[in-house]
Design an enzyme around this catalytic site. Structure first.
Site, PDB file in Angstrom:
ATOM      1  N   SER A 147      16.741  10.325   4.893  1.00 50.46           N
ATOM      2  CA  SER A 147      17.451   9.327   5.711  1.00 50.46           C
ATOM      3  C   SER A 147      18.445  10.063   6.593  1.00 50.46           C
ATOM      4  CB  SER A 147      18.212   8.380   4.767  1.00 50.46           C
ATOM      5  OG  SER A 147      19.121   7.578   5.484  1.00 50.46           O
ATOM      6  N   TYR A 160      24.266   6.642  -2.183  1.00 51.30           N
ATOM      7  CA  TYR A 160      23.015   6.768  -1.423  1.00 51.30           C
ATOM      8  C   TYR A 160      23.037   8.080  -0.633  1.00 51.30           C
ATOM      9  CZ  TYR A 160      19.326   5.423   1.953  1.00 51.30           C
ATOM     10  OH  TYR A 160      18.202   5.361   2.735  1.00 51.30           O
TER      11      TYR A 160
HETATM   12  N1  LIG Z   1      15.555   0.869   5.785  1.00 54.15           N
HETATM   13  C1  LIG Z   1      16.234   1.845   6.345  1.00 54.15           C
HETATM   14  O1  LIG Z   1      17.058   1.626   7.244  1.00 54.15           O
HETATM   15  C2  LIG Z   1      16.014   3.263   5.922  1.00 54.15           C
HETATM   16  C3  LIG Z   1      16.569   4.284   6.711  1.00 54.15           C
HETATM   17  C4  LIG Z   1      16.374   5.607   6.318  1.00 54.15           C
HETATM   18  C5  LIG Z   1      15.650   5.901   5.190  1.00 54.15           C
HETATM   19  N2  LIG Z   1      15.133   4.903   4.442  1.00 54.15           N
HETATM   20  C6  LIG Z   1      14.389   5.293   3.248  1.00 54.15           C
HETATM   21  O2  LIG Z   1      13.034   4.915   3.391  1.00 54.15           O
HETATM   22  C7  LIG Z   1      12.463   4.641   2.122  1.00 54.15           C
HETATM   23  C8  LIG Z   1      11.802   3.273   2.154  1.00 54.15           C
HETATM   24  O3  LIG Z   1      12.789   2.321   2.504  1.00 54.15           O
HETATM   25  P1  LIG Z   1      12.477   0.829   2.945  1.00 54.15           P
HETATM   26  O4  LIG Z   1      13.441   0.509   4.009  1.00 54.15           O
HETATM   27  O5  LIG Z   1      11.040   0.629   3.161  1.00 54.15           O
HETATM   28  O6  LIG Z   1      12.972   0.107   1.598  1.00 54.15           O
HETATM   29  P2  LIG Z   1      12.442  -1.184   0.860  1.00 54.15           P
HETATM   30  O7  LIG Z   1      11.899  -2.121   1.848  1.00 54.15           O
HETATM   31  O8  LIG Z   1      13.542  -1.614  -0.041  1.00 54.15           O
HETATM   32  O9  LIG Z   1      11.237  -0.599  -0.020  1.00 54.15           O
HETATM   33  C9  LIG Z   1      11.514   0.323  -1.042  1.00 54.15           C
HETATM   34  C10 LIG Z   1      10.228   0.661  -1.755  1.00 54.15           C
HETATM   35  O10 LIG Z   1      10.553   1.571  -2.818  1.00 54.15           O
HETATM   36  C11 LIG Z   1      10.049   1.049  -4.034  1.00 54.15           C
HETATM   37  N3  LIG Z   1      10.895   1.449  -5.156  1.00 54.15           N
HETATM   38  C12 LIG Z   1      12.211   1.227  -5.332  1.00 54.15           C
HETATM   39  N4  LIG Z   1      12.602   1.719  -6.520  1.00 54.15           N
HETATM   40  C13 LIG Z   1      11.492   2.263  -7.089  1.00 54.15           C
HETATM   41  C14 LIG Z   1      11.238   2.930  -8.316  1.00 54.15           C
HETATM   42  N5  LIG Z   1      12.192   3.104  -9.239  1.00 54.15           N
HETATM   43  N6  LIG Z   1       9.980   3.362  -8.558  1.00 54.15           N
HETATM   44  C15 LIG Z   1       8.997   3.172  -7.658  1.00 54.15           C
HETATM   45  N7  LIG Z   1       9.163   2.554  -6.496  1.00 54.15           N
HETATM   46  C16 LIG Z   1      10.405   2.104  -6.219  1.00 54.15           C
HETATM   47  C17 LIG Z   1      10.026  -0.462  -3.832  1.00 54.15           C
HETATM   48  O11 LIG Z   1       9.066  -1.095  -4.665  1.00 54.15           O
HETATM   49  P3  LIG Z   1       9.417  -1.739  -6.092  1.00 54.15           P
HETATM   50  O12 LIG Z   1      10.795  -2.281  -6.006  1.00 54.15           O
HETATM   51  O13 LIG Z   1       8.338  -2.743  -6.271  1.00 54.15           O
HETATM   52  O14 LIG Z   1       9.286  -0.610  -7.068  1.00 54.15           O
HETATM   53  C18 LIG Z   1       9.585  -0.555  -2.381  1.00 54.15           C
HETATM   54  O15 LIG Z   1       8.188  -0.440  -2.290  1.00 54.15           O
HETATM   55  C19 LIG Z   1      13.605   4.751   1.109  1.00 54.15           C
HETATM   56  O16 LIG Z   1      13.582   6.012   0.503  1.00 54.15           O
HETATM   57  C20 LIG Z   1      14.836   4.610   1.979  1.00 54.15           C
HETATM   58  O17 LIG Z   1      15.964   5.224   1.409  1.00 54.15           O
HETATM   59  C21 LIG Z   1      15.280   3.599   4.778  1.00 54.15           C
END
Ligand SMILES: NC(=O)c1ccc[n+]([C@@H]2O[C@H](COP(=O)([O-])OP(=O)(O)OC[C@H]3O[C@@H](n4cnc5c(N)ncnc54)[C@H](OP(=O)(O)O)[C@@H]3O)[C@@H](O)[C@H]2O)c1
Length: 270
Positions: A147, A160
């Site tokens: 991130s 985070y």
């Molecule tokens: N959204 C943003 O602005 C942003 C920016 C930079 C980086 N990111 C990074 O991008 C990645 C994806 O983010 P997103 O925005 O798509 O988030 P999201 O919509 O909340 O999705 C998160 C995913 O991770 C899974 N997950 C969470 N805890 C888990 C665990 N203990 N074991 C296995 N799976 C798990 C969730 O599925 P379950 O809950 O069903 O397990 C879900 O599929 C993350 O690493 C996040 O930090 C996001």
């Protein structure tokens, strides 16, 4: 004949992970869509299979290391006819906000430990489980979704940020040791992405500030250096480029570019 890749995408059931799983499948790889919510994973798998691709749902809690052996044995059996997992995308992640002095005891739980377990130790343990085989086979690709919070500091998300900084430091260090093995490790570091995780942040800010949802979303977009929310597809494209390429130790910072304005500057390579 060109080899068929087998990818494991954690957190593949929604948001960025879903976009990555679909993109990687469209590129011809067979994909394990892994997360805890199996319904979501199955929906993504159905989408891939309906489009003519190959995919399987995989139940995996990245914070529960005790289940890795069994889950990966299941994956080996399912993909056996195609090959071993040679593309690993560590995308699963959590983000909980709180003032930094309260992160250690918010709601009775240590949010520092929780973020480190899911966002850092989870990817590290999966790498430890899969990369030795990749090294043996002299080919493998690992892309870790960190991130902008792994490169910069942000208020109210100290746990985070700490976990994502750990993932960045670990990955660029590991990449140096992987040089010349045929295995690469790279990072994508998006700023705010249009995903369910950001929807949850918007909801929290709306509840706290009474700003409208549209205003809050625009404020987050304006915080991105490019002025727009990053899309899941942009992240997926960057991940696929790293999976298909030979770079090692690279960091793709996705800044959220506006279509027709600065879209040529959507990715800053470090
Ligand atoms: N959204 C943003 O602005 C942003 C920016 C930079 C980086 N990111 C990074 O991008 C990645 C994806 O983010 P997103 O925005 O798509 O988030 P999201 O919509 O909340 O999705 C998160 C995913 O991770 C899974 N997950 C969470 N805890 C888990 C665990 N203990 N074991 C296995 N799976 C798990 C969730 O599925 P379950 O809950 O069903 O397990 C879900 O599929 C993350 O690493 C996040 O930090 C996001």
């Amino acid at each position: 004949m060109e080899r068929r890749h087998v990818a494991l995408v954690t957190g593949g059931g929604r948001g960025i992970g879903r976009a990555i799983a679909l993109r990687v499948a469209r590129a011809g790889a067979a994909v394990f869509v892994a997360a805890r919510s199996q319904e979501a994973c199955i929906a993504v798998v159905d989408e891939i299979v309906d489009g003519g691709g190959t995919a399987w749902p995989l139940y995996l809690d990245v914070a529960d290391f005790s289940m890795f052996d069994e889950a990966l044995a299941e994956a080996r059996e399912l993909a056996g006819g195609i090959g071993a997992i040679d593309w690993l995308v560590n995308n699963a992640g959590i983000a909980v906000s709180a003032p930094f002095l309260q992160h250690g005891r918010a709601g009775g739980e240590d949010l520092y430990a929780k973020h480190l377990d899911v966002n850092f130790h989870g990817p590290r343990r999966l790498i430890e489980a899969l990369v030795p085989g990749m090294i043996e086979r002299k080919y493998g690709r690992v892309v870790n979704v960190a991130s902008s919070a792994g490169l910069h500091g942000h208020a109210y998300v100290a746990a985070y940020c700490a976990s994502k900084h750990a993932l960045v430091g670990y990955s660029v260090s590991a990449a140096k040791e992987l040089a010349k093995t045929g295995v690469t490790m790279n990072l994508v570091c998006p700023h705010y992405v249009d995903s369910p995780m950001t929807d949850a942040s918007v909801e929290r800010i709306v509840a706290k500030t009474k700003r409208s949802e549209a205003e809050t979303r625009a404020l987050l977009a304006a915080q991105n250096p490019g002025g727009a929310l990053v899309t899941g597809d942009e992240v997926a494209d960057a991940v696929l480029a790293l999976l298909q390429g030979d770079q090692n130790g690279a960091v793709a910072e996705l800044v959220g570019a506006r279509m027709g304005v600065n879209e040529g500057e959507a990715v800053r390579w470090r």
